[in-house]
Design a protein around this motif. Structure first.
Motif, PDB file in Angstrom:
ATOM      1  N   ASN A   1       0.856  -1.183   0.000  1.00 41.74           N
ATOM      2  CA  ASN A   1       0.000   0.000   0.000  1.00 41.74           C
ATOM      3  C   ASN A   1       0.899   1.241   0.000  1.00 41.74           C
ATOM      4  N   VAL A   2       0.778   2.063  -1.016  1.00 43.55           N
ATOM      5  CA  VAL A   2       1.668   3.211  -1.164  1.00 43.55           C
ATOM      6  C   VAL A   2       0.905   4.531  -1.103  1.00 43.55           C
ATOM      7  N   SER A   3      -0.286   4.524  -0.541  1.00 41.35           N
ATOM      8  CA  SER A   3      -1.119   5.724  -0.542  1.00 41.35           C
ATOM      9  C   SER A   3      -0.455   6.883   0.189  1.00 41.35           C
TER      10      SER A   3
ATOM     11  N   HIS B   1      -6.183   3.578  -2.849  1.00 37.91           N
ATOM     12  CA  HIS B   1      -6.088   4.976  -2.445  1.00 37.91           C
ATOM     13  C   HIS B   1      -6.975   5.291  -1.256  1.00 37.91           C
ATOM     14  N   GLN B   2      -7.778   4.331  -0.811  1.00 34.24           N
ATOM     15  CA  GLN B   2      -8.708   4.621   0.283  1.00 34.24           C
ATOM     16  C   GLN B   2      -8.228   4.089   1.620  1.00 34.24           C
ATOM     17  N   GLU B   3      -7.411   3.039   1.626  1.00 36.57           N
ATOM     18  CA  GLU B   3      -7.017   2.409   2.875  1.00 36.57           C
ATOM     19  C   GLU B   3      -5.512   2.524   3.059  1.00 36.57           C
ATOM     20  N   ASP B   4      -5.110   2.781   4.280  1.00 38.26           N
ATOM     21  CA  ASP B   4      -3.696   2.869   4.635  1.00 38.26           C
ATOM     22  C   ASP B   4      -3.325   1.667   5.475  1.00 38.26           C
ATOM     23  N   SER B   5      -2.162   1.115   5.192  1.00 35.47           N
ATOM     24  CA  SER B   5      -1.658   0.019   6.025  1.00 35.47           C
ATOM     25  C   SER B   5      -1.189   0.578   7.354  1.00 35.47           C
ATOM     26  N   SER B   6      -1.006  -0.310   8.308  1.00 34.06           N
ATOM     27  CA  SER B   6      -0.605   0.144   9.645  1.00 34.06           C
ATOM     28  C   SER B   6       0.760   0.808   9.614  1.00 34.06           C
ATOM     29  N   SER B   7       1.677   0.310   8.745  1.00 34.24           N
ATOM     30  CA  SER B   7       3.010   0.916   8.703  1.00 34.24           C
ATOM     31  C   SER B   7       2.973   2.301   8.099  1.00 34.24           C
ATOM     32  N   ASP B   8       1.994   2.561   7.204  1.00 38.97           N
ATOM     33  CA  ASP B   8       1.910   3.866   6.573  1.00 38.97           C
ATOM     34  C   ASP B   8       1.402   4.924   7.534  1.00 38.97           C
ATOM     35  N   LYS B   9       0.750   4.513   8.618  1.00 35.87           N
ATOM     36  CA  LYS B   9       0.159   5.474   9.540  1.00 35.87           C
ATOM     37  C   LYS B   9       1.175   6.051  10.511  1.00 35.87           C
ATOM     38  N   LYS B  10       2.394   5.523  10.491  1.00 34.36           N
ATOM     39  CA  LYS B  10       3.405   6.058  11.387  1.00 34.36           C
ATOM     40  C   LYS B  10       3.827   7.443  10.915  1.00 34.36           C
ATOM     41  N   ASP B  11       4.081   8.309  11.863  1.00 34.88           N
ATOM     42  CA  ASP B  11       4.468   9.671  11.524  1.00 34.88           C
ATOM     43  C   ASP B  11       5.832   9.683  10.881  1.00 34.88           C
ATOM     44  N   ASP B  12       6.046  10.648   9.996  1.00 32.82           N
ATOM     45  CA  ASP B  12       7.348  10.829   9.359  1.00 32.82           C
ATOM     46  C   ASP B  12       8.238  11.583  10.332  1.00 32.82           C
TER      47      ASP B  12
END
Length: 554
Positions: A474-476, A543-554
């Protein structure tokens, strides 16, 4: 087993870790027995010594006031002569020795001090404490380099004026240049001015090594006499790579460690000045050794190159002290403070600034900015070091062979983590050179499969899934960050702007290309079947769903 690919960029030996990791830290824990001993001795020694010190100061102040009577308040334009100079070299020196004797210091002097004509400058190292002022007394009150504000200090400001110091003003932008000119003028006066005593390290260390020497003492190109300072009553605890393992093996109840404690070292990470003063006053005596080495007469090449002159003198002193040398400097201390402000361990800011700035052509502001970038990744990591998970989370990508190889390129010592020093070297040596206009254009063309000068979400996900070998990637989050105007597609300007501020992705891309070439040389070829499969299995709701790893802050 497939052959291991050899990195195209070999490790530079000159950028390996220093012999001493942190020369600005000191562990000074007292055992229960030592605390009781200090308390009992302090009951008698502290009041007695305090009374003696006050008595000496009561005599010292009027004598220094007499010597500086009708003299310029700030900086002398002419050297002292006649009775003023006599009082400085006799009465003031005697009172200074009495003051340190009252504090419990036992001074051992070795070697012969050169005259002002033989060596106009005294270079003293290692500089580790405010008690190092004792060398000024034993050297006959030579001039020093001091801040202008110090002259306003009660009592000691008047005493400092007797030294006729070369003053440095923080408010004057030309102060550094003027200070070097004044040092050169005095050093070449033919003995009319007193010798100039300088601590070329410019800051206090734990005496485990000699750090970079500032060039101020060596710009005049005149003979310099090295002066060594030792405190043999202490037990040094340097943080070197070899000593760390030895300390782990040594039992905690080592009798020598209980008997010999360092009560003088004043570093950036260690006891406060008041604590050190109190502990020193509680000791029966504190030994300090001052050794005058033969003057170092610069060669013609060293006269033209102050940096080479400074390195030659440092090497002579390090050999006599049997200490290693490192390229740490005062700027490392500033980075330590900045690291602490960024909620990182203070030692995380140490990079050997002199070496890093010279070899990588970086200014302090550049390194400070990289520290801020590093802190955004490592602030949640234990010990201020980045692991593979945090590295992948920062790039908003899963762990894959390509990312693991990029991580290995950053991880210079192979310990499975990236510290700030490795991060700076990696970004500067690996990522920024790879982040060229040609690489950015090539990467954009690979993503833009339909050649319409824009990258859709599906095109972006398709290539990344193939490159990373992850079909359900997931690359959203990453796509949305590049797509600055939220138009649903990435233009070249958006792609280029993101690439220029995130050079890590350029190296990730070139690493992927190198792996493809390596596989081709091994007869494996690129995995086209995987490429097709990943493209066909793209999720329509990507484009609608984010994986758990993507939700981490930059």
């Amino acid at each position: 087993m497939p052959a291991q690919r050899v990195f195209a960029l070999p490790r530079q030996q000159s950028l390996l870790l220093p012999a001493v990791l942190n020369p600005f830290a000191l562990e000074a824990r007292l055992t229960r027995r030592e605390k009781i001993k200090c308390f009992l001795q302090g009951l008698v020694l502290v009041p007695l010594r305090s009374i003696l010190m006050v008595l000496v100061l009561m005599v010292l102040w009027p004598v220094s006031a007499l010597i500086t009577f009708k003299r310029p308040l700030k900086e002398d334009v002419k050297p002292m002569t006649g009775w003023r100079r006599f009082l400085c070299r006799t009465v003031m020196v005697l009172l200074g020795r009495l003051y340190f004797f009252a504090m419990g210091f036992r001074v051992v002097v070795k070697g012969r001090q050169a005259s002002s004509a033989e060596a106009p400058i005294l270079a003293v190292a290692p500089h580790s404490t405010f008690f190092d002022a004792i060398v000024c007394i034993e050297a006959g009150l030579p001039s020093t380099v001091s801040r202008t504000e110090t002259l306003d200090t009660p009592i000691f400001g008047r005493f400092l004026r007797c030294l006729q110091p070369v003053l440095v003003s923080r408010k004057d932008p030309d102060s550094r240049k003027n200070t070097i000119l004044k040092i050169s003028e005095r050093a070449k006066s033919g003995g009319r001015w007193p010798q100039i005593l300088i601590f070329p390290e410019g800051t206090c260390t734990n005496r485990s090594c000699l750090i970079t020497f500032k060039q101020g003492a060596f710009v005049p190109g005149v003979p310099v006499q090295p002066v060594l300072l030792r405190y043999p009553n202490k037990l040094a605890i340097p943080q070197s790579r070899d000593s760390l393992s030895l300390r782990e093996e040594k039992p905690a109840s080592d009798p020598k460690e209980e008997q010999d404690q360092d009560t003088v070292t004043w570093t950036w990470q260690g006891p406060k000045a008041k604590t050190l003063l109190l502990r020193t006053l509680c000791q029966l005596y504190t030994t300090v050794e001052i050794e005058f080495l033969p003057p170092h007469i610069p060669t013609e090449d060293e006269q033209k190159n102050p940096n080479k002159f400074a390195q030659a003198v440092r090497s002579v002193m390090a050999e006599s002290l049997r200490l290693p040398i490192t390229d740490h400097t005062f700027e490392d201390c500033r980075l330590m403070i900045s690291a602490g402000e960024l909620t990182l361990p203070m030692e995380a800011g140490l990079v050997e600034f002199t070496k890093i700035s010279r070899k990588l052509d970086l200014k302090w502001d550049n390194v400070k900015k990289e520290l801020e970038n590093f802190a955004t990744i490592a602030c949640s990591c234990k010990g201020g070091r980045i692991g593979i998970q945090e590295f992948a989370s920062f790039l908003k990508l899963p762990i894959s062979p390509v990312l693991q190889e990029l991580f290995a390129l950053f991880d210079r010592d192979g310990d499975g983590t990236i510290d700030f020093r490795e991060y700076v070297i990696g970004v500067t040596v690996l990522c920024r050179p790879a982040n060229t206009e040609e690489v950015i254009q090539t990467a954009f063309k690979l993503f833009d499969t339909d050649e319409d000068n824009s990258i859709t979400r599906e095109e972006f996900a398709c290539l990344l899934r193939s490159a990373l070998g992850v079909c359900d990637l997931n690359v959203s989050t990453l796509f949305n960050e590049i797509d600055a105007d939220a138009s649903g597609h990435i233009t070249y300007d958006e792609f280029r702007s993101f690439a220029l501020t995130h050079p890590e992705y350029a190296k990730l891309f070139t690493t992927y290309i190198e792996l493809q070439r390596f596989q081709g040389l091994q007869g494996q070829g690129p995995d086209l079947d995987n490429f097709s499969q990943c493209c066909t299995t793209a999720s329509p709701n990507d484009h609608q769903e984010d994986s758990s790893s993507d939700k981490k802050d930059d």
